[in-house]
Write an enzyme that holds these catalytic residues in place. Sequence first.
Site, PDB file in Angstrom:
ATOM      1  N   ASP A   1       1.695 -82.107  23.419  1.00 12.71           N
ATOM      2  CA  ASP A   1       0.772 -83.247  23.340  1.00 12.71           C
ATOM      3  C   ASP A   1       1.388 -84.443  22.616  1.00 12.71           C
ATOM      4  O   ASP A   1       0.769 -85.505  22.522  1.00 12.71           O
ATOM      5  CB  ASP A   1      -0.548 -82.822  22.671  1.00 12.71           C
ATOM      6  CG  ASP A   1      -1.320 -81.839  23.537  1.00 12.71           C
ATOM      7  OD1 ASP A   1      -1.002 -81.715  24.733  1.00 12.71           O
ATOM      8  OD2 ASP A   1      -2.240 -81.180  23.018  1.00 12.71           O
TER       9      ASP A   1
ATOM     10  N   ARG B   1      -3.253 -75.853  36.570  1.00  9.10           N
ATOM     11  CA  ARG B   1      -3.777 -75.409  35.273  1.00  9.10           C
ATOM     12  C   ARG B   1      -4.621 -74.152  35.482  1.00  9.10           C
ATOM     13  O   ARG B   1      -5.849 -74.210  35.525  1.00  9.10           O
ATOM     14  CB  ARG B   1      -4.570 -76.524  34.600  1.00  9.10           C
ATOM     15  CG  ARG B   1      -3.701 -77.706  34.217  1.00  9.10           C
ATOM     16  CD  ARG B   1      -4.423 -78.738  33.385  1.00  9.10           C
ATOM     17  NE  ARG B   1      -4.666 -78.298  32.021  1.00  9.10           N
ATOM     18  CZ  ARG B   1      -5.174 -79.068  31.070  1.00  9.10           C
ATOM     19  NH1 ARG B   1      -5.469 -80.326  31.329  1.00  9.10           N
ATOM     20  NH2 ARG B   1      -5.373 -78.608  29.849  1.00  9.10           N
ATOM     21  N   PRO B   2      -3.957 -73.006  35.619  1.00  7.48           N
ATOM     22  CA  PRO B   2      -4.685 -71.779  35.934  1.00  7.48           C
ATOM     23  C   PRO B   2      -5.502 -71.261  34.744  1.00  7.48           C
ATOM     24  O   PRO B   2      -5.234 -71.642  33.606  1.00  7.48           O
ATOM     25  CB  PRO B   2      -3.568 -70.787  36.265  1.00  7.48           C
ATOM     26  CG  PRO B   2      -2.369 -71.291  35.545  1.00  7.48           C
ATOM     27  CD  PRO B   2      -2.522 -72.779  35.427  1.00  7.48           C
ATOM     28  N   ILE B   3      -6.485 -70.392  35.019  1.00  8.70           N
ATOM     29  CA  ILE B   3      -7.198 -69.719  33.918  1.00  8.70           C
ATOM     30  C   ILE B   3      -7.128 -68.200  34.084  1.00  8.70           C
ATOM     31  O   ILE B   3      -7.983 -67.475  33.621  1.00  8.70           O
ATOM     32  CB  ILE B   3      -8.661 -70.203  33.773  1.00  8.70           C
ATOM     33  CG1 ILE B   3      -9.473 -69.991  35.050  1.00  8.70           C
ATOM     34  CG2 ILE B   3      -8.741 -71.650  33.323  1.00  8.70           C
ATOM     35  CD1 ILE B   3     -10.976 -70.061  34.801  1.00  8.70           C
ATOM     36  N   ASP B   4      -6.048 -67.753  34.764  1.00 10.38           N
ATOM     37  CA  ASP B   4      -5.928 -66.313  35.011  1.00 10.38           C
ATOM     38  C   ASP B   4      -5.904 -65.498  33.708  1.00 10.38           C
ATOM     39  O   ASP B   4      -6.444 -64.392  33.650  1.00 10.38           O
ATOM     40  CB  ASP B   4      -4.662 -66.023  35.843  1.00 10.38           C
ATOM     41  CG  ASP B   4      -3.407 -66.566  35.179  1.00 10.38           C
ATOM     42  OD1 ASP B   4      -3.340 -67.795  34.953  1.00 10.38           O
ATOM     43  OD2 ASP B   4      -2.502 -65.778  34.855  1.00 10.38           O
TER      44      ASP B   4
ATOM     45  N   LYS C   1      -9.499 -83.212  17.695  1.00  8.30           N
ATOM     46  CA  LYS C   1     -10.202 -83.094  18.981  1.00  8.30           C
ATOM     47  C   LYS C   1     -10.181 -81.650  19.494  1.00  8.30           C
ATOM     48  O   LYS C   1     -11.208 -81.099  19.862  1.00  8.30           O
ATOM     49  CB  LYS C   1      -9.532 -83.999  20.026  1.00  8.30           C
ATOM     50  CG  LYS C   1     -10.015 -83.738  21.444  1.00  8.30           C
ATOM     51  CD  LYS C   1      -9.318 -84.602  22.471  1.00  8.30           C
ATOM     52  CE  LYS C   1      -8.032 -84.063  23.012  1.00  8.30           C
ATOM     53  NZ  LYS C   1      -8.121 -83.171  24.164  1.00  8.30           N
TER      54      LYS C   1
ATOM     55  N   ARG D   1     -11.685 -80.226  30.598  1.00 11.39           N
ATOM     56  CA  ARG D   1     -11.014 -78.943  30.592  1.00 11.39           C
ATOM     57  C   ARG D   1     -11.657 -77.952  29.611  1.00 11.39           C
ATOM     58  O   ARG D   1     -11.859 -76.781  29.918  1.00 11.39           O
ATOM     59  CB  ARG D   1      -9.550 -79.192  30.191  1.00 11.39           C
ATOM     60  CG  ARG D   1      -8.702 -77.977  30.116  1.00 11.39           C
ATOM     61  CD  ARG D   1      -8.354 -77.492  31.492  1.00 11.39           C
ATOM     62  NE  ARG D   1      -7.628 -76.250  31.439  1.00 11.39           N
ATOM     63  CZ  ARG D   1      -7.345 -75.543  32.511  1.00 11.39           C
ATOM     64  NH1 ARG D   1      -7.700 -75.960  33.697  1.00 11.39           N
ATOM     65  NH2 ARG D   1      -6.696 -74.417  32.412  1.00 11.39           N
TER      66      ARG D   1
HETATM   67  C1  EPZ Z   1      -4.572 -76.882  25.355  1.00 12.51           C
HETATM   68  O1  EPZ Z   1      -4.745 -76.865  26.767  1.00 12.51           O
HETATM   69  C2  EPZ Z   1      -4.829 -78.299  24.921  1.00 12.51           C
HETATM   70  N1  EPZ Z   1      -6.208 -78.659  25.257  1.00 12.51           N
HETATM   71  C3  EPZ Z   1      -3.841 -79.253  25.590  1.00 12.51           C
HETATM   72  O2  EPZ Z   1      -4.027 -80.536  25.000  1.00 12.51           O
HETATM   73  C4  EPZ Z   1      -2.414 -78.795  25.292  1.00 12.51           C
HETATM   74  O3  EPZ Z   1      -1.515 -79.564  26.048  1.00 12.51           O
HETATM   75  C5  EPZ Z   1      -2.219 -77.323  25.628  1.00 12.51           C
HETATM   76  O4  EPZ Z   1      -3.239 -76.522  24.984  1.00 12.51           O
HETATM   77  C6  EPZ Z   1      -0.874 -76.778  25.178  1.00 12.51           C
HETATM   78  O5  EPZ Z   1      -0.729 -76.951  23.800  1.00 12.51           O
HETATM   79  C7  EPZ Z   1      -7.179 -78.285  24.465  1.00 12.51           C
HETATM   80  O6  EPZ Z   1      -6.989 -77.669  23.426  1.00 12.51           O
HETATM   81  C8  EPZ Z   1      -8.553 -78.713  24.877  1.00 12.51           C
HETATM   82  P1  EPZ Z   1      -2.694 -73.608  27.604  1.00 12.51           P
HETATM   83  P2  EPZ Z   1      -4.864 -75.470  27.531  1.00 12.51           P
HETATM   84  O7  EPZ Z   1      -3.681 -72.640  28.144  1.00 12.51           O
HETATM   85  O8  EPZ Z   1      -5.568 -74.502  26.659  1.00 12.51           O
HETATM   86  C9  EPZ Z   1      -0.252 -71.796  31.328  1.00 12.51           C
HETATM   87  C10 EPZ Z   1      -4.450 -82.827  24.928  1.00 12.51           C
HETATM   88  O9  EPZ Z   1      -3.674 -83.755  25.269  1.00 12.51           O
HETATM   89  N2  EPZ Z   1      -1.466 -70.969  31.552  1.00 12.51           N
HETATM   90  O10 EPZ Z   1      -2.129 -73.349  26.246  1.00 12.51           O
HETATM   91  O11 EPZ Z   1      -5.423 -75.754  28.868  1.00 12.51           O
HETATM   92  C11 EPZ Z   1      -0.514 -73.266  31.640  1.00 12.51           C
HETATM   93  O12 EPZ Z   1      -0.364 -73.525  33.021  1.00 12.51           O
HETATM   94  C12 EPZ Z   1      -4.590 -81.600  25.784  1.00 12.51           C
HETATM   95  O13 EPZ Z   1      -5.134 -82.858  23.904  1.00 12.51           O
HETATM   96  C13 EPZ Z   1      -1.441 -69.963  32.489  1.00 12.51           C
HETATM   97  O14 EPZ Z   1      -0.436 -69.756  33.188  1.00 12.51           O
HETATM   98  O15 EPZ Z   1      -3.329 -75.079  27.655  1.00 12.51           O
HETATM   99  C14 EPZ Z   1       0.514 -73.941  30.764  1.00 12.51           C
HETATM  100  O16 EPZ Z   1       1.748 -73.946  31.426  1.00 12.51           O
HETATM  101  C15 EPZ Z   1      -3.982 -81.778  27.121  1.00 12.51           C
HETATM  102  N3  EPZ Z   1      -2.572 -69.210  32.674  1.00 12.51           N
HETATM  103  C16 EPZ Z   1       0.611 -73.018  29.536  1.00 12.51           C
HETATM  104  O17 EPZ Z   1       0.054 -71.771  29.950  1.00 12.51           O
HETATM  105  C17 EPZ Z   1      -3.692 -69.391  31.945  1.00 12.51           C
HETATM  106  O18 EPZ Z   1      -4.687 -68.660  32.155  1.00 12.51           O
HETATM  107  C18 EPZ Z   1      -0.155 -73.502  28.303  1.00 12.51           C
HETATM  108  O19 EPZ Z   1      -1.498 -73.769  28.651  1.00 12.51           O
HETATM  109  C19 EPZ Z   1      -3.714 -70.410  30.981  1.00 12.51           C
HETATM  110  C20 EPZ Z   1      -2.580 -71.187  30.799  1.00 12.51           C
END
Ligand code: EPZ
Length: 427
Positions: free
Chosen positions: A305, A122-125, A22, A93
């Site tokens: 996950d 869930r920030p995107i900073d 996925k 997302r």
């Molecule tokens: C991806 O989400 C996955 N989704 C998530 O899987 C998964 O839990 C996650 O990675 C971690 O492995 C997809 O691939 C579609 P991150 P993503 O950016 O990209 C912090 C599932 O069940 N962060 O790696 O949104 C954030 O808050 C889904 O299949 C920032 O601080 O996760 C978190 O604590 C749910 N600033 C950490 O980083 C940012 O700009 C990891 O988030 C981005 C993230």
Amino acid sequence: MKKIVITGGKELHGKIRISGAKNAAVAIIPAVILSDGVCRIENIPNIMDVNLMANILHQMGATVNRVNKTTLEIDPTRINKPEAGYELVRKMRASCYLLGSLLGKFSEARVALPGGCDFGVRPIDQHLKGFGVLGAENSVSEGMINVKAEHLRGGHVYLDVVSVGATVNIMLAAVKADGKTIIENAAKEPHIVDLANFLNSMGADVRGAGTDIIKINGVKHLNGTTYSIIPDQIEAGTYMAAAAATQGDVVLQNVITKHLESITAKLREMGVQIEEYEDCVRIRNSGRLHKCNIKTMPHPGFPTDMQPQITALLSIADGTSIVNEAVWDNRFKYVDELKRMGAKISVEGRIAVVDGIESLNAAPVKATDLRAGAAMIIAALSAKGTTYIEDIQYIERGYEDVVEKLTSLGADIKVVYTEDSVIHHTA
Ligand code: EPZ
């Protein structure tokens, strides 16, 4: 209302095929926007999130042709506006990946703020920081994020946190930028490598994916391609846990065992027998599971996950286990649902203390998000009695044919439609 109904206590036996990943698919489909030709993508999982992403591209002007259940042919050449419609986009997302691919294609993008599973903030900073390094400014108006670059050019990005999403988005924006981009502290998940391989098959120059430094030399054009998506590591891990919970003997076909290493190691620690073959894995369990401690980490650590599914297993293990969720602020909402089934778990911040009990008892529960739903299925398969799981739309977002696959392994599982909820939750 649609529910999954499971009568527990059946040992799972047999073979099933794991679907395409996925989280690779939801990155690769938006990446097609960057192509100047038709892309044929194989081993696509037939699940809601993927179909939603394909619909978004269709709404944007792409021709999307479903060749068969697992193959899509997408012609993105008629996408001529750097904008994605609000209604579909805000449901998932991964739609924030449209920011990176539209920015890469048009040097600007306008996309609704993303939705998705709720694990706290869930920030995107980090995504926006990366776009900034490539020369793009951002702003938010009317629920939409706007990013725009006068001249999209390579740059050196150091991520403050390891983020899958930011790594994907910066790769998408950088492949056609002018010059060289370096992403340091990049995510190393298998789906990052898969996206890089897909982009390279279109003619991109992406190196180092799978390590924490990714180097991208921008190219002018990307061509159409044919590409097959990797198997889903988390779907495989979920069925491994289900086999272990039911004292089963299950073979999972179409897996990459290397991607499963952290899950395999923990299940072995819990006493599960695992045999690895070239592209399949056999899981057997015949005794009570042992306790073990888990800390979720970015790849190659134990995946967040899989955290709810493994906690469901630990709730019936012998002894007390500690589960430390080190990726997300708030990924224990499902624990209240497991407690309805008798689980003894206490949560303090990012730590859950799981006191294993002999067995869970059936109860009406709900899927609070995708992987939480998977945890409910595992719990219900092992429990005494008949469990009703509500809000299964979350499960359908990420698991292809879950009812059919579990039925073929001998589970007593079906989908039912009822007039209203049998669950009366208090606030
Ligand atoms: C991806 O989400 C996955 N989704 C998530 O899987 C998964 O839990 C996650 O990675 C971690 O492995 C997809 O691939 C579609 P991150 P993503 O950016 O990209 C912090 C599932 O069940 N962060 O790696 O949104 C954030 O808050 C889904 O299949 C920032 O601080 O996760 C978190 O604590 C749910 N600033 C950490 O980083 C940012 O700009 C990891 O988030 C981005 C993230």
